[in-house]
Design a protein around this motif. Structure first.
Motif, PDB file in Angstrom:
ATOM      1  N   PRO A   1       6.664   4.155  41.438  1.00 29.53           N
ATOM      2  CA  PRO A   1       5.563   3.218  41.207  1.00 29.53           C
ATOM      3  C   PRO A   1       5.115   3.153  39.748  1.00 29.53           C
ATOM      4  CG  PRO A   1       4.736   5.221  42.225  1.00 29.53           C
ATOM      5  CD  PRO A   1       6.233   5.327  42.236  1.00 29.53           C
ATOM      6  N   TYR A   2       5.429   4.163  38.961  1.00 29.21           N
ATOM      7  CA  TYR A   2       5.027   4.188  37.559  1.00 29.21           C
ATOM      8  C   TYR A   2       5.867   3.208  36.739  1.00 29.21           C
ATOM      9  CZ  TYR A   2       3.069   8.447  39.496  1.00 29.21           C
ATOM     10  OH  TYR A   2       2.414   9.338  40.301  1.00 29.21           O
ATOM     11  N   THR A   3       7.183   3.247  36.932  1.00 23.38           N
ATOM     12  CA  THR A   3       8.052   2.292  36.249  1.00 23.38           C
ATOM     13  C   THR A   3       7.757   0.870  36.739  1.00 23.38           C
ATOM     14  OG1 THR A   3       9.772   3.981  36.063  1.00 23.38           O
ATOM     15  CG2 THR A   3      10.443   1.706  35.713  1.00 23.38           C
ATOM     16  N   HIS A   4       7.529   0.742  38.041  1.00 23.05           N
ATOM     17  CA  HIS A   4       7.167  -0.569  38.581  1.00 23.05           C
ATOM     18  C   HIS A   4       5.906  -1.095  37.909  1.00 23.05           C
ATOM     19  CE1 HIS A   4       6.746  -3.728  41.652  1.00 23.05           C
ATOM     20  NE2 HIS A   4       5.442  -3.478  41.569  1.00 23.05           N
ATOM     21  N   ASN A   5       4.944  -0.226  37.698  1.00 26.72           N
ATOM     22  CA  ASN A   5       3.698  -0.626  37.046  1.00 26.72           C
ATOM     23  C   ASN A   5       3.960  -1.130  35.630  1.00 26.72           C
ATOM     24  OD1 ASN A   5       1.190   0.379  35.234  1.00 26.72           O
ATOM     25  ND2 ASN A   5       0.436  -0.214  37.255  1.00 26.72           N
ATOM     26  N   LEU A   6       4.843  -0.428  34.904  1.00 23.77           N
ATOM     27  CA  LEU A   6       5.171  -0.834  33.539  1.00 23.77           C
ATOM     28  C   LEU A   6       5.875  -2.189  33.501  1.00 23.77           C
ATOM     29  CD1 LEU A   6       6.506   2.503  31.991  1.00 23.77           C
ATOM     30  CD2 LEU A   6       4.335   1.373  31.466  1.00 23.77           C
ATOM     31  N   LEU A   7       6.849  -2.370  34.400  1.00 23.77           N
ATOM     32  CA  LEU A   7       7.678  -3.567  34.366  1.00 23.77           C
ATOM     33  C   LEU A   7       7.005  -4.782  34.984  1.00 23.77           C
ATOM     34  CD1 LEU A   7      11.172  -2.020  35.234  1.00 23.77           C
ATOM     35  CD2 LEU A   7      10.243  -2.586  32.984  1.00 23.77           C
ATOM     36  N   SER A   8       5.947  -4.565  35.766  1.00 27.85           N
ATOM     37  CA  SER A   8       5.272  -5.684  36.440  1.00 27.85           C
ATOM     38  C   SER A   8       3.887  -5.948  35.858  1.00 27.85           C
ATOM     39  CB  SER A   8       5.157  -5.399  37.941  1.00 27.85           C
ATOM     40  OG  SER A   8       4.352  -4.237  38.167  1.00 27.85           O
ATOM     41  N   ASN A   9       3.627  -5.369  34.671  1.00 25.90           N
ATOM     42  CA  ASN A   9       2.340  -5.587  34.008  1.00 25.90           C
ATOM     43  C   ASN A   9       1.164  -5.182  34.898  1.00 25.90           C
ATOM     44  OD1 ASN A   9       3.436  -6.700  31.559  1.00 25.90           O
ATOM     45  ND2 ASN A   9       3.839  -8.592  32.700  1.00 25.90           N
ATOM     46  N   GLY A  10       1.255  -3.971  35.445  1.00 28.27           N
ATOM     47  CA  GLY A  10       0.120  -3.426  36.183  1.00 28.27           C
ATOM     48  C   GLY A  10       0.221  -3.477  37.687  1.00 28.27           C
ATOM     49  N   GLY A  11       1.363  -3.864  38.229  1.00 29.70           N
ATOM     50  CA  GLY A  11       1.503  -3.967  39.678  1.00 29.70           C
ATOM     51  C   GLY A  11       1.404  -2.617  40.367  1.00 29.70           C
ATOM     52  N   GLN A  12       0.891  -2.624  41.583  1.00 28.89           N
ATOM     53  CA  GLN A  12       0.763  -1.415  42.392  1.00 28.89           C
ATOM     54  C   GLN A  12       1.686  -1.542  43.610  1.00 28.89           C
ATOM     55  OE1 GLN A  12      -1.314   1.171  41.368  1.00 28.89           O
ATOM     56  NE2 GLN A  12      -1.684  -0.109  39.560  1.00 28.89           N
ATOM     57  N   TYR A  13       2.675  -0.666  43.700  1.00 24.40           N
ATOM     58  CA  TYR A  13       3.596  -0.703  44.834  1.00 24.40           C
ATOM     59  C   TYR A  13       3.768   0.712  45.350  1.00 24.40           C
ATOM     60  CZ  TYR A  13       7.563  -1.954  47.777  1.00 24.40           C
ATOM     61  OH  TYR A  13       8.389  -2.157  48.850  1.00 24.40           O
ATOM     62  N   HIS A  14       3.532   0.925  46.641  1.00 27.35           N
ATOM     63  CA  HIS A  14       3.442   2.272  47.186  1.00 27.35           C
ATOM     64  C   HIS A  14       4.663   2.707  48.000  1.00 27.35           C
ATOM     65  CE1 HIS A  14      -0.644   2.007  45.814  1.00 27.35           C
ATOM     66  NE2 HIS A  14      -0.919   1.010  46.659  1.00 27.35           N
ATOM     67  N   TYR A  15       5.694   1.863  48.107  1.00 25.38           N
ATOM     68  CA  TYR A  15       6.830   2.218  48.948  1.00 25.38           C
ATOM     69  C   TYR A  15       8.120   2.361  48.162  1.00 25.38           C
ATOM     70  CZ  TYR A  15       3.513   1.789  52.623  1.00 25.38           C
ATOM     71  OH  TYR A  15       2.408   2.008  53.409  1.00 25.38           O
ATOM     72  N   CYS A  16       7.977   2.644  46.850  1.00 30.92           N
ATOM     73  CA  CYS A  16       9.120   3.100  46.056  1.00 30.92           C
ATOM     74  C   CYS A  16       9.575   4.453  46.596  1.00 30.92           C
ATOM     75  CB  CYS A  16       8.722   3.249  44.587  1.00 30.92           C
ATOM     76  SG  CYS A  16       8.145   1.752  43.787  1.00 30.92           S
ATOM     77  N   CYS A  17      10.806   4.825  46.265  1.00 28.85           N
ATOM     78  CA  CYS A  17      11.339   6.081  46.802  1.00 28.85           C
ATOM     79  C   CYS A  17      10.505   7.286  46.373  1.00 28.85           C
ATOM     80  CB  CYS A  17      12.797   6.253  46.388  1.00 28.85           C
ATOM     81  SG  CYS A  17      13.913   5.155  47.302  1.00 28.85           S
ATOM     82  N   HIS A  18      10.007   7.294  45.135  1.00 32.25           N
ATOM     83  CA  HIS A  18       9.187   8.434  44.704  1.00 32.25           C
ATOM     84  C   HIS A  18       7.978   8.605  45.607  1.00 32.25           C
ATOM     85  CE1 HIS A  18       7.409  11.331  41.841  1.00 32.25           C
ATOM     86  NE2 HIS A  18       6.267  10.791  42.242  1.00 32.25           N
ATOM     87  N   SER A  19       7.286   7.514  45.910  1.00 27.12           N
ATOM     88  CA  SER A  19       6.105   7.592  46.768  1.00 27.12           C
ATOM     89  C   SER A  19       6.486   7.941  48.201  1.00 27.12           C
ATOM     90  CB  SER A  19       5.338   6.267  46.735  1.00 27.12           C
ATOM     91  OG  SER A  19       4.825   6.016  45.441  1.00 27.12           O
ATOM     92  N   ASN A  20       7.594   7.376  48.681  1.00 23.16           N
ATOM     93  CA  ASN A  20       8.064   7.721  50.028  1.00 23.16           C
ATOM     94  C   ASN A  20       8.336   9.218  50.135  1.00 23.16           C
ATOM     95  OD1 ASN A  20       7.996   4.973  50.526  1.00 23.16           O
ATOM     96  ND2 ASN A  20      10.219   4.701  50.505  1.00 23.16           N
ATOM     97  N   LEU A  21       9.057   9.756  49.147  1.00 21.88           N
ATOM     98  CA  LEU A  21       9.382  11.186  49.138  1.00 21.88           C
ATOM     99  C   LEU A  21       8.112  12.028  49.027  1.00 21.88           C
ATOM    100  CD1 LEU A  21      12.452  10.991  46.730  1.00 21.88           C
ATOM    101  CD2 LEU A  21      12.553  11.590  49.159  1.00 21.88           C
TER     102      LEU A  21
END
Length: 286
Positions: free
Chosen positions: A153-173
């Motif tokens: 979710p951290y890289t997603h936040n960087l690449l999406s200009n602040g987006g919050q996504y909770h079901y990336c593999c890091h968060s799932n794990l």
């Protein structure tokens, strides 16, 4: 896009580029597993556990030393992000960097997965891979990589200009590990580490050196199997990218569950013993 170089090439540029490469870690002296001994006991196995890893989610399971673990594609083409821990000391865990340095960018039959320093020892040995026919394709892609880190979710936040996504593999794990161990999310997140990308087809572009992914060749019935060299805790996410043919962290990609089976052999491989901790004395020259 990366900026183009601005430094003029020297006159001896061609000669510098033509220098023959040297393998960083010659492994001829590295103790190799007796793969024939492992495979000799594979035909007489007792199923002792079966775990379903839900699509876009993760699950944990134990694998006792001396047992086989199979990760199966059961319903549709799906990639899994795998963490491995010493079941008795979570500080010891899969170290993809050294695994990559000793085996290569992608792992398969006969390769061993190594733990982090200061433990640095083989913790699992790959004993079967139904995708071993794939090899490397014309793009330089192959399966089961130890080069990608996991979607997070951290890289997603960087690449999406602040987006919050909770079901990336890091968060799932993180959620699965926290649930299994009883640790708070913040503490659990620190234990999640770079993964073995099971079934994922990846490589590096030849022009820019960028990490790429393409549709996984995995099909229902395929599996990757490893032998636990020590007592392990497995934790795996069924990636929200599905077969990773288009993007990570997707709510629209077709995703499927993965199955995990743990088998106990009727007899142990001949002369097998669990690897000892690394023998370096830890003095670091003092």
């Amino acid at each position: 896009m990366k900026p183009k170089g601005i430094t003029p090439a020297p006159q001896d540029a061609a000669a510098r580029k033509a220098v023959t490469p040297v393998i960083c870690y010659p492994v001829e002296s590295l103790p190799r597993p007796d793969l024939a001994a492992y495979r000799a006991v594979r035909d007489d196995l007792e199923l002792v556990d079966r775990v379903m890893v839900p699509a876009r989610d993760a699950a944990c399971w134990p694998v006792p030393a001396g047992h086989f673990c199979r990760i199966l594609c059961s319903e549709g083409s799906q990639v899994g992000d795998l963490n491995l821990f010493n079941a008795h000391d979570f500080n010891e865990r899969l170290y993809t960097g050294k695994t990559r340095a000793l085996n290569g960018t992608h792992v398969g039959l006969g390769d061993q997965l190594f733990s982090n320093m200061p433990y640095l020892r083989p913790i699992a040995t790959i004993t079967h891979d139904t995708l071993d026919w794939y090899g490397f394709d014309e793009f330089g892609g192959s399966v089961h990589d130890v080069i990608g880190t996991r979607c997070d979710p951290y890289t997603h936040n960087l690449l999406s200009n602040g987006g919050q996504y909770h079901y990336c593999c890091h968060s799932n794990l993180t959620r699965a590990f926290a649930k299994h161990t009883g640790k708070a999310l913040a503490e659990a997140s620190v234990h999640i580490h770079d993964v073995l990308n099971v079934f994922m087809c990846t490589g590096f572009t030849r022009d820019s050196g960028q990490y790429f992914m393409k549709a996984s060749p995995v099909r229902p019935g395929d599996y990757l199997e490893f032998f636990a060299e020590i007592d392990l805790l497995g934790c795996m996410s069924a990636c929200p990218g599905g077969d990773c043919s288009s993007e990570h962290s997707s709510d629209t990609a077709a995703c499927y569950p993965l199955e995990v089976e743990v088998y106990k052999p009727v007899r142990q491989p001949r002369a097998w013993t669990s690897p000892a901790l690394n023998g370096y004395d830890g003095t670091h020259g003092l």
